[in-house]
Design a protein around this motif. Structure first.
Motif, short mmCIF file in Angstrom:
data_model
loop_
_atom_site.label_atom_id
_atom_site.label_comp_id
_atom_site.label_asym_id
_atom_site.label_seq_id
_atom_site.Cartn_x
_atom_site.Cartn_y
_atom_site.Cartn_z
N GLY A 4 0.78 -1.30 0.16
CA GLY A 4 -0.05 -0.13 -0.17
C GLY A 4 0.91 1.38 -0.02
N GLN A 5 0.06 2.40 -0.16
CA GLN A 5 0.93 3.87 -0.25
C GLN A 5 1.40 4.04 0.98
N GLN A 6 2.64 4.34 1.21
CA GLN A 6 3.26 4.69 2.35
C GLN A 6 4.00 6.23 2.19
N LEU A 7 4.15 6.97 3.38
CA LEU A 7 5.21 8.19 3.44
C LEU A 7 6.50 7.95 3.34
N ASN A 8 7.23 8.72 2.99
CA ASN A 8 8.74 8.67 3.30
C ASN A 8 9.16 9.50 4.46
N GLN A 9 9.43 8.78 5.57
CA GLN A 9 9.83 9.04 6.79
C GLN A 9 11.28 9.08 7.18
N SER A 10 11.98 10.24 7.67
CA SER A 10 13.36 9.91 7.87
C SER A 10 13.61 10.56 9.30
N PRO A 11 14.75 10.36 10.09
CA PRO A 11 15.67 9.13 9.46
C PRO A 11 14.96 7.81 10.09
N GLN A 12 15.42 6.60 9.60
CA GLN A 12 14.64 5.54 9.96
C GLN A 12 14.79 5.15 11.66
N SER A 13 16.04 5.65 11.91
CA SER A 13 16.24 5.47 13.57
C SER A 13 17.32 6.48 13.91
N GLY B 128 -9.48 -0.39 2.22
CA GLY B 128 -7.88 -0.45 1.69
C GLY B 128 -7.77 -1.43 0.82
N ASN B 129 -6.58 -1.69 0.42
CA ASN B 129 -6.22 -2.80 -0.58
C ASN B 129 -6.18 -4.06 0.23
#
Lengths: 113, 113
Positions: free
Chosen positions: A1-10, B58-59
């Motif tokens: 599914g669609q997801q947003l780009n989030q940073s940093p990962q950790s 959703g999907n």
């Protein structure tokens, strides 16, 4: 599914340091949300943003709704050990009665006391 | 004021079986959304219920179905379980017109063997 780009990962930081994390999207949203999830728990809403350019605080947390409506930022000042957890951004574009939140993959925060 | 509650907290099933998860919304909320959260991922929207009907989806395949009762509580049913259905299933409640402000339960952790 669609997801947003989030940073940093950790992130691994020292107690007392400030933290910044961000979230970007290829789509426009009219609501941005920031949640924190502790192990074994559901996400807890930290801050909700409803207008481009909006800057909102909740204690030591401050979040901003980007002017382009395609990004958002979360800052945590003077971190403490209980800030440990996973922080998620989520966006909503409720045009056309859409009610589906789109989520980032999360930023895992560890705080060294 | 009870928050969102979910049952059971943990569940182990085998492939091909069926499972039913339950959710009671926060007092005053009439809308229930279900999410699947795989390890290390953000929540993925399954569907949302309002006035006892599925309002948005959703999907996810038809193996995932739900129900909302007159008291606003909800069930998530998954048929013909696959190994990949192993995840944390989160329920979130909200009020009509404020669907972006969702309050999450602690989740049900499902393991499919």
């Amino acid at each position: 599914g669609q997801q947003l780009n989030q940073s940093p990962q950790s992130m691994f930081i020292q107690e007392g340091e400030d933290v910044s994390m961000n979230c970007t999207s290829s789509s426009i949203f009219n609501t941005w949300l920031w949640y924190k999830q502790d192990p074994g728990e559901g996400p807890v809403l930290l801050i909700a943003l409803y207008k481009a350019g909006e800057l909102t605080s909740n204690g030591r947390l401050t979040a901003q709704f980007g002017i382009t409506r395609k990004d958002s930022f979360l800052n945590i000042s003077a971190s403490i050990p209980s800030d440990v957890g996973i922080y998620f951004c989520a966006g909503l574009n409720n045009a056309g009665n859409n009610r589906k939140l789109i989520w980032g993959l999360g930023t895992s925060l560890a705080v060294n006391p | 004021d009870a928050g969102v509650t979910q049952s059971p907290t943990h569940l182990i099933k085998t492939r091909g079986q069926q499972v039913t998860l339950r959710c009671s919304p926060k007092s005053g909320h009439d809308t229930v959304s279900w999410y699947q959260q795989a390890l290390g991922q953000g929540p993925q929207f399954i569907f949302q219920y309002y006035e006892e009907e599925e309002r948005q989806r959703g999907n996810f395949p038809d193996r995932f179905s739900g129900h909302q009762f007159p008291n606003y509580s909800s069930e998530l049913n998954v048929n013909a379980l696959l190994l990949g259905d192993s995840a944390l299933y989160l329920c979130a409640s909200s009020s009509t017109g404020r669907e972006e402000t969702q309050y999450f339960g602690p989740g049900t952790r499902l393991l499919v063997l």
